[in-house]
Design a protein around this motif. Structure first.
Motif, PDB file in Angstrom:
ATOM      1  N   GLN A 296       0.802  -1.225   0.000  1.00 53.65           N
ATOM      2  CA  GLN A 296       0.000   0.000   0.000  1.00 53.65           C
ATOM      3  C   GLN A 296       0.834   1.273   0.000  1.00 53.65           C
ATOM      4  O   GLN A 296       0.384   2.330  -0.460  1.00 53.65           O
ATOM      5  CB  GLN A 296      -0.916   0.004   1.234  1.00 53.65           C
ATOM      6  CG  GLN A 296      -1.894   1.170   1.274  1.00 53.65           C
ATOM      7  CD  GLN A 296      -2.786   1.136   2.497  1.00 53.65           C
ATOM      8  OE1 GLN A 296      -2.713   0.232   3.319  1.00 53.65           O
ATOM      9  NE2 GLN A 296      -3.637   2.124   2.631  1.00 53.65           N
ATOM     10  N   GLU A 297       2.050   1.218   0.503  1.00 49.97           N
ATOM     11  CA  GLU A 297       2.802   2.456   0.695  1.00 49.97           C
ATOM     12  C   GLU A 297       3.194   3.133  -0.619  1.00 49.97           C
ATOM     13  O   GLU A 297       3.447   4.348  -0.629  1.00 49.97           O
ATOM     14  CB  GLU A 297       4.033   2.195   1.557  1.00 49.97           C
ATOM     15  CG  GLU A 297       3.677   1.980   3.024  1.00 49.97           C
ATOM     16  CD  GLU A 297       4.898   1.974   3.915  1.00 49.97           C
ATOM     17  OE1 GLU A 297       4.951   2.789   4.864  1.00 49.97           O
ATOM     18  OE2 GLU A 297       5.811   1.155   3.668  1.00 49.97           O
ATOM     19  N   THR A 298       3.246   2.401  -1.721  1.00 44.55           N
ATOM     20  CA  THR A 298       3.456   3.063  -3.012  1.00 44.55           C
ATOM     21  C   THR A 298       2.282   3.995  -3.310  1.00 44.55           C
ATOM     22  O   THR A 298       2.464   5.138  -3.742  1.00 44.55           O
ATOM     23  CB  THR A 298       3.604   2.030  -4.132  1.00 44.55           C
ATOM     24  OG1 THR A 298       2.648   0.970  -3.929  1.00 44.55           O
ATOM     25  CG2 THR A 298       4.991   1.430  -4.158  1.00 44.55           C
ATOM     26  N   ASP A 299       1.068   3.500  -3.077  1.00 41.82           N
ATOM     27  CA  ASP A 299      -0.127   4.310  -3.316  1.00 41.82           C
ATOM     28  C   ASP A 299      -0.158   5.530  -2.408  1.00 41.82           C
ATOM     29  O   ASP A 299      -0.508   6.641  -2.845  1.00 41.82           O
ATOM     30  CB  ASP A 299      -1.369   3.451  -3.101  1.00 41.82           C
ATOM     31  CG  ASP A 299      -2.657   4.140  -3.547  1.00 41.82           C
ATOM     32  OD1 ASP A 299      -2.717   4.589  -4.700  1.00 41.82           O
ATOM     33  OD2 ASP A 299      -3.591   4.230  -2.736  1.00 41.82           O
ATOM     34  N   LEU A 300       0.222   5.357  -1.151  1.00 42.14           N
ATOM     35  CA  LEU A 300       0.250   6.484  -0.222  1.00 42.14           C
ATOM     36  C   LEU A 300       1.253   7.540  -0.687  1.00 42.14           C
ATOM     37  O   LEU A 300       0.979   8.743  -0.613  1.00 42.14           O
ATOM     38  CB  LEU A 300       0.589   6.001   1.186  1.00 42.14           C
ATOM     39  CG  LEU A 300      -0.418   5.036   1.824  1.00 42.14           C
ATOM     40  CD1 LEU A 300       0.083   4.585   3.193  1.00 42.14           C
ATOM     41  CD2 LEU A 300      -1.788   5.682   1.945  1.00 42.14           C
ATOM     42  N   ALA A 301       2.403   7.097  -1.185  1.00 44.34           N
ATOM     43  CA  ALA A 301       3.406   8.043  -1.693  1.00 44.34           C
ATOM     44  C   ALA A 301       2.876   8.781  -2.917  1.00 44.34           C
ATOM     45  O   ALA A 301       3.143   9.980  -3.089  1.00 44.34           O
ATOM     46  CB  ALA A 301       4.690   7.312  -2.025  1.00 44.34           C
ATOM     47  N   GLY A 302       2.126   8.085  -3.759  1.00 40.09           N
ATOM     48  CA  GLY A 302       1.528   8.743  -4.909  1.00 40.09           C
ATOM     49  C   GLY A 302       0.547   9.816  -4.502  1.00 40.09           C
ATOM     50  O   GLY A 302       0.542  10.925  -5.054  1.00 40.09           O
ATOM     51  N   HIS A 303      -0.312   9.507  -3.531  1.00 41.12           N
ATOM     52  CA  HIS A 303      -1.277  10.495  -3.042  1.00 41.12           C
ATOM     53  C   HIS A 303      -0.570  11.717  -2.453  1.00 41.12           C
ATOM     54  O   HIS A 303      -1.058  12.842  -2.569  1.00 41.12           O
ATOM     55  CB  HIS A 303      -2.185   9.878  -1.982  1.00 41.12           C
ATOM     56  CG  HIS A 303      -3.229   8.954  -2.532  1.00 41.12           C
ATOM     57  ND1 HIS A 303      -4.102   9.330  -3.528  1.00 41.12           N
ATOM     58  CD2 HIS A 303      -3.538   7.663  -2.230  1.00 41.12           C
ATOM     59  CE1 HIS A 303      -4.907   8.322  -3.816  1.00 41.12           C
ATOM     60  NE2 HIS A 303      -4.587   7.300  -3.038  1.00 41.12           N
ATOM     61  N   GLN A 304       0.565  11.474  -1.817  1.00 42.22           N
ATOM     62  CA  GLN A 304       1.321  12.570  -1.215  1.00 42.22           C
ATOM     63  C   GLN A 304       2.195  13.296  -2.232  1.00 42.22           C
ATOM     64  O   GLN A 304       2.869  14.270  -1.887  1.00 42.22           O
ATOM     65  CB  GLN A 304       2.188  12.028  -0.071  1.00 42.22           C
ATOM     66  CG  GLN A 304       1.373  11.496   1.098  1.00 42.22           C
ATOM     67  CD  GLN A 304       2.174  10.573   2.005  1.00 42.22           C
ATOM     68  OE1 GLN A 304       3.290  10.157   1.680  1.00 42.22           O
ATOM     69  NE2 GLN A 304       1.606  10.228   3.152  1.00 42.22           N
ATOM     70  N   GLN A 305       2.162  12.823  -3.478  1.00 45.50           N
ATOM     71  CA  GLN A 305       2.994  13.371  -4.553  1.00 45.50           C
ATOM     72  C   GLN A 305       4.474  13.402  -4.143  1.00 45.50           C
ATOM     73  O   GLN A 305       5.206  14.351  -4.429  1.00 45.50           O
ATOM     74  CB  GLN A 305       2.490  14.758  -4.957  1.00 45.50           C
ATOM     75  CG  GLN A 305       1.032  14.724  -5.438  1.00 45.50           C
ATOM     76  CD  GLN A 305       0.469  16.089  -5.736  1.00 45.50           C
ATOM     77  OE1 GLN A 305       0.903  16.749  -6.678  1.00 45.50           O
ATOM     78  NE2 GLN A 305      -0.508  16.525  -4.937  1.00 45.50           N
ATOM     79  N   ASP A 306       4.867  12.314  -3.482  1.00 45.30           N
ATOM     80  CA  ASP A 306       6.217  12.187  -2.948  1.00 45.30           C
ATOM     81  C   ASP A 306       6.974  11.160  -3.789  1.00 45.30           C
ATOM     82  O   ASP A 306       6.980   9.962  -3.482  1.00 45.30           O
ATOM     83  CB  ASP A 306       6.150  11.759  -1.475  1.00 45.30           C
ATOM     84  CG  ASP A 306       7.499  11.819  -0.777  1.00 45.30           C
ATOM     85  OD1 ASP A 306       8.532  11.778  -1.472  1.00 45.30           O
ATOM     86  OD2 ASP A 306       7.511  11.874   0.469  1.00 45.30           O
ATOM     87  N   THR A 307       7.603  11.636  -4.846  1.00 48.71           N
ATOM     88  CA  THR A 307       8.282  10.738  -5.785  1.00 48.71           C
ATOM     89  C   THR A 307       9.447  10.025  -5.116  1.00 48.71           C
ATOM     90  O   THR A 307       9.724   8.858  -5.403  1.00 48.71           O
ATOM     91  CB  THR A 307       8.775  11.531  -7.005  1.00 48.71           C
ATOM     92  OG1 THR A 307       7.723  12.374  -7.473  1.00 48.71           O
ATOM     93  CG2 THR A 307       9.198  10.608  -8.132  1.00 48.71           C
TER      94      THR A 307
END
Length: 393
Positions: A296-307
């Protein structure tokens, strides 16, 4: 005695689908995988993804940072989503065999009368909030558009746990679910910094809803959430079919929260290290088995726009996949790596992106690399897993 493991890297897209720009024209340039690779290369710290490379990611997504071929016995391709929008719940249900192609994308404003009637028939007091297209139920719960997913994908029923217990919020959400045409109605209960109407705002596409992160729900502790999906015959989905055939089923990470199978062992967790550890534990158990895990943490990073964070999680996931490969080395074993949608952290918004996803399947007994044709739906992933287990969905 073989095992089949499906690892869903949440929000891991490999390029925009042809209709990706219908809602947001800029999304036609979405490429989660490519843009994360580019970001790290530009920073002088190229991503190290040896396992994903060996599984054939560079074959289906050509990029200077990925190997263009592989010596491993893998079948590789890409899949279109097979459902409207770009949504984790719909993606997993589709992958497991449900038909979500007809789920409607709709704003709550388009169905206020039906929802109001259903809630009043269930004995609730209902009124609009200041004439806006969202509802106040029993003076405490807001029924509104979800502002964290694409407009019209999900609706929420949100309440403060200081005002009422979660089971009452959930009862309201279930009534909304009974008439909702959208993929998910989400019951949310938490501890807010103030009255919920203070956090209502306009969203994209004419939506109106609660700015849930701004309420403090996510940081104040005690958050309770339940996802109520569109009606699905779970008995025809892969986990239930496998369980009825006597195959042990383990659901790890977010998969444990959104897939239904009464016989499954559930290992809910969010941290990638925990997802990897619990997946490896399930694979090490003796005998056959089906494991479905969600990173899930890839999706969370995407939502945070944290490349940067997205790349770090990918590297951690890659190491876990390497450990899985070392265990799944027997004839009939399968490791299938895929995604459920895209979530490009460079695209300029915090929503999912409508992208193709990779389908990377390791088959120890196969002689060489096989290139698969594009699949029209994520159902191809579940079907491949069913075939490896000798099942029919």
């Amino acid at each position: 005695m073989s095992k089949t493991v499906i690892v869903v890297i949440d929000g891991f897209g490999i390029g925009a689908m042809p209709d990706a720009g219908a809602l947001r024209p800029g999304d036609i340039a979405a490429d989660t995988c490519g843009h994360v690779l580019d970001h790290r290369a530009a920073a002088g710290r190229p991503l190290r993804l040896p396992t994903l490379g060996a599984l054939g990611l560079g074959v289906v997504h050509p990029h200077p940072g990925l190997a263009a071929t592989t010596a491993l016995p893998v079948a590789v391709g890409r899949a279109a989503l097979g459902y409207p929008g770009a949504d984790t719940f719909a993606g997993h249900q589709t992958m497991m065999g449900a038909d979500f192609s007809r789920v409607t994308v709709a704003r709550l404003a388009e169905h206020l009368s039906e929802v109001t009637h259903a809630l009043k028939a269930a004995g609730h007091e209902v009124s609009p909030l200041d004439g806006r297209p969202l509802l106040v139920v029993d003076g405490a719960v807001l029924v509104h558009d979800n502002l964290e997913a694409d407009p019209g994908i999900n609706w929420n029923a949100s309440g403060r746990l200081e005002d009422l217990p979660f089971d009452r919020i959930l009862a309201i959400a279930r009534t909304v679910r009974s008439v909702a045409p959208v993929a998910r109605v989400i019951a949310v209960g938490g501890h807010a910094d103030g009255p919920l109407p203070a956090y209502v705002r306009d969203g994209d596409g004419g939506t109106v809803g609660l700015d849930t992160p701004a309420t403090g729900f996510y940081r104040n502790g005690g958050l309770q959430v339940q996802h109520l999906g569109a009606p699905v015959d779970h008995t025809r989905q892969l986990p239930d079919v496998a369980a009825r055939a006597g195959i042990p089923v383990t659901l790890v990470g977010k998969a444990a929260d959104i897939l239904v199978c009464e016989a499954a062992v559930r290992r809910p967790c969010v941290a990638t290290a925990d997802v990897v550890a619990r997946t490896l534990e399930a694979v090490r158990a003796p005998g056959p088995g089906l494991v479905v895990a969600n990173v899930q943490e890839t999706d969370l990073a995407g939502h945070q726009q944290d490349t940067e964070r997205y790349g770090d999680v990918l590297e951690q996931t890659d190491a876990g996949l390497g450990a899985l490969l070392r265990l799944l080395d027997g004839a009939g074993d399968r490791l299938i790596v895929t995604g459920d949608h895209g979530n490009d952290p460079t695209i300029g918004h915090a929503y999912h992106t409508r992208e193709y996803v990779p389908v990377l399947m390791h088959r120890p007994e196969a002689p060489s690399l096989t290139r698969l044709p594009d699949a029209s739906s994520l159902t191809s992933v579940g079907q491949a897993a069913a075939t490896s287990l000798g099942l029919t969905m």
